[in-house]
Design an enzyme around this catalytic site. Structure first.
Site, PDB file in Angstrom:
ATOM      1  N   ARG A 184     -35.330  35.060  43.140  1.00  0.00           N
ATOM      2  CA  ARG A 184     -35.069  36.305  44.271  1.00  0.00           C
ATOM      3  C   ARG A 184     -33.627  36.529  44.188  1.00  0.00           C
ATOM      4  O   ARG A 184     -33.169  37.661  44.151  1.00  0.00           O
ATOM      5  CB  ARG A 184     -35.850  36.156  45.628  1.00  0.00           C
ATOM      6  CG  ARG A 184     -37.121  36.246  45.211  1.00  0.00           C
ATOM      7  CD  ARG A 184     -38.089  36.031  46.550  1.00  0.00           C
ATOM      8  NE  ARG A 184     -37.502  36.844  47.677  1.00  0.00           N
ATOM      9  CZ  ARG A 184     -37.900  36.519  48.907  1.00  0.00           C
ATOM     10  NH1 ARG A 184     -38.469  35.591  49.487  1.00  0.00           N
ATOM     11  NH2 ARG A 184     -37.683  37.466  49.886  1.00  0.00           N
ATOM     12  N   CYS A 243     -32.202  35.012  54.572  1.00  0.00           N
ATOM     13  CA  CYS A 243     -33.224  34.530  53.671  1.00  0.00           C
ATOM     14  C   CYS A 243     -33.842  35.913  53.570  1.00  0.00           C
ATOM     15  O   CYS A 243     -33.278  37.141  53.462  1.00  0.00           O
ATOM     16  CB  CYS A 243     -34.193  33.451  54.250  1.00  0.00           C
ATOM     17  SG  CYS A 243     -34.849  34.119  56.065  1.00  0.00           S
TER      18      CYS A 243
END
Length: 279
Positions: A184, A243
């Protein structure tokens, strides 16, 4: 037989053996902070719980439900009100767990730090470790508590907001660490939230939160120090953790704390906010 003594928790993490030994202590409160994962194993939450457990509702009671982004930190008043509803007092000893091992429980530990309370620890390995050790569980049920007297005291020095990032990303004594999985972070796979672009915060580095875990438990202090020292040899560096939506960034904050880093903060909105507000 119920113990009448009270305890103060001295470490951010406790073992299943420790919790089993102290489960009947008078001022101990145990909370299940489980939430479904956004990626990976997104299965339903466990139907079992540790005895005496109450549910700690991160998504509704302990987030700003009116916020534009998920898991936004609540106001001081909201946090205090909801904590009191759970019977939390100013002398409560709190243990948090989740059903993934260590995942969302770290967010609760961080929230209490932000609101000025430190007599709290995470159950290392969470419910899976408790069950692995063969300790007693019960079906999920609600426990009614007398209204507590907990007082929240907001500590802004532990929180980073969107408007802080441009300056922080340019400071030589600050490092932004992203807890998302490397695929990611490197934009090799799409973000799991519909409509959210891939990308990274400028000048950030990647430290997947899973690197700090082994079989759902935090690695020991020496291992965590080796992980962080490789990226940040100076323990006085200002660390900002991010995050996807502010959950697993708190795992890095916990791990860095155990590795003796003092200047740590979490970007509350994380990539969901940053990726939405920037081109």
């Amino acid at each position: 037989m119920k113990e009448t003594s009270k305890i103060e928790i001295k470490t951010p993490v406790v073992s299943a053996e420790w919790l089993n030994t102290h489960l009947q202590v008078e001022n101990l409160l145990v909370f299940d902070a489980s939430i479904p994962k956004v990626v990976g194993n997104t299965s339903e939450l466990s139907e079992a719980q540790i005895p005496k457990t109450q549910f700690f509702d991160i998504k509704k009671a302990f987030s700003d439900a009116s916020g534009a982004f998920p898991n936004t930190i609540p106001s001081e008043t909201q946090f205090q009100t909801e904590a009191r509803k759970l019977g939390i007092n100013n002398d409560s000893a709190i243990v948090i767990y989740d059903d993934k091992g260590i995942y969302s429980s770290a967010r609760v530990w961080w929230l209490f730090k932000v609101f000025g309370y430190t007599n709290i620890a995470i159950l290392n390995g969470g419910l899976p470790e408790w069950q692995h050790q063969g300790f007693k569980t019960e079906p999920k049920q609600g426990y009614k508590k007398t209204l507590g007297n907990f007082v929240a005291r907001f500590k802004p020095e532990y929180v980073v907001y969107f408007e802080d990032l441009e300056t922080l990303s340019k400071q030589t004594n600050t490092l932004i660490l992203d807890a998302r999985a490397s695929n990611r972070f490197n934009c090799e796979v799409p973000e799991p939230r519909a409509g959210l672009r891939s990308g990274t915060i400028p000048n950030s580095k990647n430290l997947p939160f899973a690197n700090c875990l082994e079989n759902g438990k935090l690695k020991d202090k020496n291992q965590l120090q080796n992980i962080f020292y490789t990226l940040i040899p100076d323990t006085n560096t200002n660390l900002v953790f991010t995050c996807g939506s502010g959950i697993t960034a708190c795992v890095l904050d916990l791990a860095a704390t155990l590795a003796d880093y003092k200047n740590t903060r979490v970007y509350d909105g994380s990539w969901t906010e940053y990726g939405s507000l920037t081109a």
